[in-house]
Design a protein around this motif. Structure first.
Motif, PDB file in Angstrom:
ATOM      1  N   ALA C   6      66.211  25.493  78.196  1.00 26.20           N
ATOM      2  CA  ALA C   6      66.464  26.336  77.031  1.00 26.20           C
ATOM      3  C   ALA C   6      66.098  27.796  77.282  1.00 26.20           C
ATOM      4  CB  ALA C   6      65.686  25.796  75.830  1.00 26.20           C
ATOM      5  N   PRO C   8      67.318  30.080  79.429  1.00 22.31           N
ATOM      6  CA  PRO C   8      68.441  31.037  79.440  1.00 22.31           C
ATOM      7  C   PRO C   8      68.954  31.351  78.041  1.00 22.31           C
ATOM      8  CG  PRO C   8      68.796  29.317  81.071  1.00 22.31           C
ATOM      9  CD  PRO C   8      67.595  28.910  80.280  1.00 22.31           C
ATOM     10  N   PHE C   9      68.984  30.327  77.190  1.00 17.73           N
ATOM     11  CA  PHE C   9      69.446  30.535  75.824  1.00 17.73           C
ATOM     12  C   PHE C   9      68.532  31.519  75.100  1.00 17.73           C
ATOM     13  CE2 PHE C   9      69.330  29.520  71.314  1.00 17.73           C
ATOM     14  CZ  PHE C   9      70.672  29.590  70.985  1.00 17.73           C
ATOM     15  N   MET C  12      69.046  35.033  76.366  1.00 18.10           N
ATOM     16  CA  MET C  12      70.294  35.625  75.894  1.00 18.10           C
ATOM     17  C   MET C  12      70.178  36.005  74.416  1.00 18.10           C
ATOM     18  SD  MET C  12      73.250  36.731  76.682  1.00 18.10           S
ATOM     19  CE  MET C  12      73.772  36.074  78.256  1.00 18.10           C
ATOM     20  N   ALA C  13      69.425  35.193  73.651  1.00 19.15           N
ATOM     21  CA  ALA C  13      69.237  35.530  72.242  1.00 19.15           C
ATOM     22  C   ALA C  13      68.486  36.852  72.115  1.00 19.15           C
ATOM     23  CB  ALA C  13      68.462  34.408  71.542  1.00 19.15           C
ATOM     24  N   ILE C  15      68.414  39.268  74.369  1.00 19.49           N
ATOM     25  CA  ILE C  15      69.313  40.340  74.805  1.00 19.49           C
ATOM     26  C   ILE C  15      70.304  40.665  73.692  1.00 19.49           C
ATOM     27  CG2 ILE C  15      71.207  40.857  76.384  1.00 19.49           C
ATOM     28  CD1 ILE C  15      69.618  39.257  78.523  1.00 19.49           C
ATOM     29  N   GLY C  16      70.823  39.610  73.075  1.00 16.77           N
ATOM     30  CA  GLY C  16      71.778  39.817  71.985  1.00 16.77           C
ATOM     31  C   GLY C  16      71.160  40.595  70.839  1.00 16.77           C
ATOM     32  N   GLY C  18      68.704  42.678  71.075  1.00 20.17           N
ATOM     33  CA  GLY C  18      68.545  44.055  71.552  1.00 20.17           C
ATOM     34  C   GLY C  18      69.846  44.829  71.476  1.00 20.17           C
ATOM     35  N   LEU C  19      70.935  44.182  71.904  1.00 18.74           N
ATOM     36  CA  LEU C  19      72.231  44.877  71.884  1.00 18.74           C
ATOM     37  C   LEU C  19      72.663  45.156  70.447  1.00 18.74           C
ATOM     38  CD1 LEU C  19      74.222  43.000  74.685  1.00 18.74           C
ATOM     39  CD2 LEU C  19      73.058  45.194  74.816  1.00 18.74           C
ATOM     40  N   ALA C  20      72.386  44.198  69.547  1.00 19.62           N
ATOM     41  CA  ALA C  20      72.772  44.402  68.152  1.00 19.62           C
ATOM     42  C   ALA C  20      71.995  45.575  67.559  1.00 19.62           C
ATOM     43  CB  ALA C  20      72.518  43.134  67.349  1.00 19.62           C
ATOM     44  N   LEU C  21      70.691  45.634  67.851  1.00 25.48           N
ATOM     45  CA  LEU C  21      69.905  46.777  67.380  1.00 25.48           C
ATOM     46  C   LEU C  21      70.409  48.069  68.022  1.00 25.48           C
ATOM     47  CD1 LEU C  21      66.262  45.406  67.380  1.00 25.48           C
ATOM     48  CD2 LEU C  21      67.591  46.193  65.412  1.00 25.48           C
ATOM     49  N   GLY C  22      70.775  47.939  69.299  1.00 24.01           N
ATOM     50  CA  GLY C  22      71.245  49.123  70.022  1.00 24.01           C
ATOM     51  C   GLY C  22      72.489  49.715  69.403  1.00 24.01           C
ATOM     52  N   LEU C  23      73.313  48.857  68.815  1.00 20.76           N
ATOM     53  CA  LEU C  23      74.544  49.351  68.186  1.00 20.76           C
ATOM     54  C   LEU C  23      74.244  50.296  67.036  1.00 20.76           C
ATOM     55  CD1 LEU C  23      77.140  46.465  67.823  1.00 20.76           C
ATOM     56  CD2 LEU C  23      77.381  48.607  69.042  1.00 20.76           C
ATOM     57  N   ARG C  25      71.952  52.530  67.054  1.00 19.79           N
ATOM     58  CA  ARG C  25      71.396  53.794  67.539  1.00 19.79           C
ATOM     59  C   ARG C  25      72.492  54.689  68.077  1.00 19.79           C
ATOM     60  NH1 ARG C  25      65.802  54.169  67.391  1.00 19.79           N
ATOM     61  NH2 ARG C  25      65.141  52.348  66.231  1.00 19.79           N
TER      62      ARG C  25
END
Lengths: 157, 657, 178
Positions: C6, C8-9, C12-13, C15-16, C18-23, C25
């Protein structure tokens, strides 16, 4: 498409018309100082084109920053002083080599941690209990094995 | 009319993709042959409609139909036909359509060429391909419609960005996408295997060629991007560690790990879980790359035109695909049979080491690319991570990888002894050691010496594989020659691939150690000298292209009183966009690149930037050699073996050997 | 074994997320390093007869320092707002004509109107780099004690003025300069 990003950077963010990086009249006469200035310029980010060093950038602001870097070097500033001068105005953003501090610790030691984690994972894998034969990968059927042999014979010839 | 037909095609393809993502999966669950076989026709149908839409867009570009918004924004009647055509994917909408078409192409390839795949596996693979296809077609249809009309249509277009008006645009993105999207096959096969709950060597024989093909395309795509940057940007650099470059490099690194790991599954039926995980991760990284370029999360001013909805949509696709697959992995992978064990010193062990380092390298690129975002999100500071970071972290990571690259192929499967391998590698060890000593003395730079010694080590190590396989010296020459001619493609692929990596390393080291540059103001007849090469500006004239005006400078380069090259560099002005570009003048041979870029004029003289780049071509020769190694490996008939072994219980009677 | 499958899952969650928050900014918005720091000393030459100003001219009052240029298209967007502010005489606006030819800057002001109490030329980015300028237009608000209190990146629109700058100027004027 990745070149595109660069292409558009040059075309839009630096849309002042090209001026090649490090113009001849910017260069310092003393070759050792000039070499220092060049090395330093490659560590300082052009704040207009967001992904290049001031040495690579065509932007006029980058050219002005190169001049200031050279002026300060000629005036006897050390590399750290020149960087501090720019950081106090533009923040750590201006450094292409991020400083080592608590919140960049993972950035700098991450690569080593990845290697260690990988090695530890591998060690754990090697020490796993042997797999009972019944759980192992199913063997090829007699028919499959015959075909395999036949093909390998043909393949090897 | 054609644009409307194109738009309709996209909707139809989307509908087919939705059915394709469900029907074969349900069929496989219920063992319903009709539903499972439906996947084949749906995949081909999806490809046909996407290809039709793509054709309609190409047509709109070729006839300069400015009533279509993307054409009006990215084309011009005076543009040469090649750039009108390539301009189809020189924008966000068109490049997404190309992406979707390549995705559909891979799906159709499974449908058409996967006749011998187990029926349920094939059905599940096609379903997963269908899901990815449906997601991207929906993305195109709802956020990035390439067929948006403009009313009234402008009489002239805004022109393709002049920096993109280069033959590089015609080839670089399609190859890159063939690579990115090609890894969707590894993803689909991994997910299908998790659903099946069964992995065998036939599975690996199927995954490896697809992954290898994708990897070859990606390698070529990255190499072409690097060449393009080198000559088009006029700064003489070949790799910038730009986030968008990193976006293509991460799947390459993990894809390389995947190739090597699939080898272990194929031969030894072990490391199955890990291979499946890599299959999922490689394509997830491709999707992250797509997100990076199109969401504006890192380089908003530079990347494609921004629309927050697009970023959110791609993020949803990325997370849906990767987290769905990884959840499945967490659930099903522990139940997959683990394969036979092996000793740390063995072929498997070396391949695992390769994987660890490649993953650490990919992790490093990931950290460097996304750390600024992390700092931005958790704090109120902004930082930059640029080439100096990668030079001090990535380069040292490569050292163990390159060292083990020549050792691995000499090790036996299961268990071996290092001294035995060292005996087989006696010649490479002597050569690399000699190179290290010589280069340290001659270069006075330990780093460059180590780099060059590693290059020698790789090439000699690859040749040692050849020598071993043809039993050079042990049998008569004629016998060796006969053995050489009958070497399987996979072996030739390793030899060429590893030797090419050595060539590439040599080029990189030479570029960082010996590249020289100078900038001077030159008038006609004036000269500058770099490392013994004298560049003379002969004259500057005005020239006109189809859609630009240029100042064209001719340079003569002499070395030791003998002519070495005639170089022509241009500064072009494209009036439609008001953009200037530099066309560098380059003379390239395998040993040295002479490079000159014309700068702005002042008082009758020009700024001239000139470079001498020893062995620069080695970088790209090496990269293309690696891709060629992969391609040769693909011809290995053993790859076709998996296709012939039927694992489903109902063998078809119609098949003859 | 189940647990490790579990990982990797979980990664990835993360990272996801982080990317969502990054959007949310904007990578272009740089935090200003100069907030609450004193305005650097400078003396800018005039772009036309009679102008030019130095840090001494700005001292002792709440003032806006606006970085503009004739080549800057966003400055054209901002310009009408500046003209209205100048007419309202809410606070003095000083102009810094950045990386521009003096005659181009002067012609630009003649053509579109001059909202500035004084305008100086900064051709070599001396002041711009001192201030951490990354593009034009940018506007700095200086308080009575000569400290920079706010940096506006991009055009001042009527909205930005009404919601952010005007209230700030009003409160700064209440402060007693030290």
């Amino acid at each position: 498409m990745k070149r595109r990003a660069f292409a558009i950077c040059v075309a839009s963010a630096c849309a002042f018309g090209p001026a090649l990086a490090v113009n001849p009249d910017e260069k310092l006469a003393d070759p050792t100082l000039e070499a220092r200035a060049l090395a330093l310029s490659r560590e300082i980010r052009c704040v207009v084109c967001q992904n290049q060093s001031i040495d690579d950038s065509n932007a006029p602001l980058a050219a002005d920053m190169r001049v200031i870097v050279r002026e300060r070097i000629a005036a006897g500033d050390g590399d750290a002083e020149v960087k501090n001068f720019l950081v106090s105005r533009y923040g750590n953003f201006v450094l292409l080599r991020p400083p080592m501090r608590a919140d960049t610790w993972f950035l700098w030691f991450g690569p080593a941690l990845f290697l260690i984690a990988g090695a530890a994972g591998f060690a754990a894998y090697l020490r796993r209990p042997a797999i009972p034969a019944s759980q192992a990968v199913p063997e090829l059927s007699a028919d499959e094995r015959r075909r395999l042999e036949e093909l390998e014979r043909r393949g090897g010839a | 009319m054609a644009p409307e037909l194109g738009q309709m095609s996209i909707m139809l393809a989307l509908a087919l993709a939705v059915v394709q993502s469900i029907a074969p999966l349900v069929g496989a669950m219920r063992r319903d042959l009709v539903l499972m076989r439906l996947g084949d026709s749906l995949a081909v149908g999806q490809l046909s409609f996407v290809a039709f839409a793509f054709g309609a867009l190409c047509y709109a570009f070729l006839i300069s139909d400015f009533s279509v918004r993307v054409v009006a924004e990215n084309s011009h009647t005076l543009q040469p036909a090649l750039y009108k055509f390539a301009g189809t994917w020189g924008n966000h909408e068109g490049s997404m359509l190309l992406w979707a078409m390549i995705l559909a192409l891979f799906g159709a390839a499974v449908a058409l060429f996967g006749k011998d795949l187990p029926t349920t596996l094939k059905a599940r693979v096609l379903s997963v391909q269908g899901m990815i296809g449906a997601a991207f077609l929906a993305f195109i249809a709802f956020t990035s419609n390439p067929f948006d009309r403009l009313a009234p249509a402008p009489s002239e277009g805004a022109e393709l960005n002049p920096l993109l008006q280069d033959p590089g645009l015609a080839f670089h993105p399609p190859f890159l996408y063939l690579g990115y999207v090609g890894f969707s096959m590894a993803f689909s096969f991994s997910v299908a295997a998790l659903i099946e709950g069964r992995v065998d060597s036939a599975w690996a024989r199927w995954v490896r060629p697809w992954a290898l093909a994708a990897w070859c395309f990606l390698t070529i795509g990255i190499a072409m991007g690097s060449i393009w940057a080198y000559y088009e940007l006029g700064w003489g650099g070949w790799w910038y560690w730009d986030p968008v470059e990193n976006a293509s490099f991460m799947p390459w690194l993990v894809g390389t790990a995947l190739l090597h790991c699939a080898l272990v599954v194929e031969r030894r039926q072990t490391l199955v879980n890990w291979t499946i995980l890599l299959g999922i991760l490689t394509f997830s990284l491709s999707l992250i790359g797509t997100f990076l370029v199109r969401s504006g999360v890192l380089t908003s001013v530079h990347a494609f035109a921004l629309d927050p909805a697009r970023g959110v949509f791609i993020l949803a696709i990325l997370l849906g695909a990767s987290m769905g697959a990884l959840a499945l992995y967490a659930w099903r992978a522990p139940a997959l049979a683990a394969g036979p064990t092996f000793a740390p010193v063995s072929r498997e062990g070396a391949l695992v080491l390769n994987n660890i380092v490649l993953m650490a390298a990919a992790g490093t690129v990931f950290l460097g690319t996304f750390y600024p975002l992390l700092i931005d999100v958790i704090g109120d500071d902004k930082i930059s991570v640029g080439p100096p970071y990668f030079q001090s972290t990535f380069a040292p990571l490569m050292l163990p990888l390159l060292l083990v690259m020549s050792v691995g192929p000499m090790l036996k499967w299961r268990k071996d002894q290092l001294p035995a391998a060292a005996r087989k590698l006696r010649t490479p060890i002597i050569l690399a050691g000699g190179a290290l000593i010589l280069a340290s003395v001659a270069l006075k730079s330990v780093l460059s010496a180590v780099g060059l010694a590693l290059a020698v080590w790789l090439v000699a190590g690859a040749l040692a594989i050849l020598a071993q396989r043809i039993r050079a010296g042990a049998v008569a020459f004629g016998e060796s020659a006969r053995l050489a001619l009958s070497l399987p493609g996979a072996t030739l692929g390793i030899i060429l691939g590893h030797a090419s990596m050595g060539v590439c390393v040599a080029g990189i080291v030479a570029m960082s150690a010996w590249a020289k540059e100078d900038v001077q103001m030159l008038g006609p007849g004036e000269k500058l000298e770099i490392s013994g090469y004298v560049f003379t500006l002969e004259d500057v004239s005005l020239a006109a292209g189809p859609n630009y005006e240029a100042e064209r400078a001719t340079f003569r380069v002499m070395r030791g009183g003998r002519p070495a090259a005639e170089l022509v560099s241009e500064r072009r002005y494209y009036p439609a966009r008001g953009v200037e570009t530099t066309e560098a003048g380059i003379r390239s041979n395998p040993f040295v690149n002479l490079y000159v870029a014309l700068g702005e004029a002042r008082d009758g003289r020009h700024v001239v930037r000139a470079y001498v780049h020893p062995l620069a071509a080695f970088i790209w020769i090496g990269a293309l050699g690696m891709a060629a190694g992969g391609a040769i490996s693909l011809t290995d008939r053993r790859f076709r073996l998996g296709a012939r072994i039927r694992l489903d219980p109902a063998p078809s009677p119609a098949r003859a050997a | 074994m189940r647990f490790s499958a579990a990982i990797p899952f979980a990664l990835m969650a993360l990272i996801g997320a982080g990317l969502a928050l990054g959007l949310t900014r904007d990578p272009r918005q740089l935090p200003s390093m100069l907030i609450d720091r004193p305005l650097p000393a400078f003396d800018l030459p005039a772009i036309a007869n009679g102008g030019g100003f130095s840090s001494a001219d700005v001292a002792g009052k709440v003032a806006l320092i606006n970085v503009f240029a004739s080549w800057c298209s966003a400055c054209r967007v901002e310009h009408p707002t500046l003209m209205r502010l100048a007419a309202a005489k809410r606070a003095p606006i000083y102009g810094v004509d950045w990386k521009d030819k003096a005659e181009d800057g002067a012609a630009w002001l003649r053509r579109y109107g001059d909202p500035y109490v004084a305008t100086g030329l900064d051709f070599e980015s001396r002041l711009a780099i001192e201030l951490g300028v990354t593009g034009a237009p940018e506007t700095y608000i200086v308080d009575k004690s000569g400290r920079i209190r706010y940096k506006q990146i991009g055009p001042i629109t009527d909205e930005v003025w009404a919601e952010t700058i005007e209230p700030l100027v009003a409160s700064l004027e209440q402060e007693t300069g030290s």
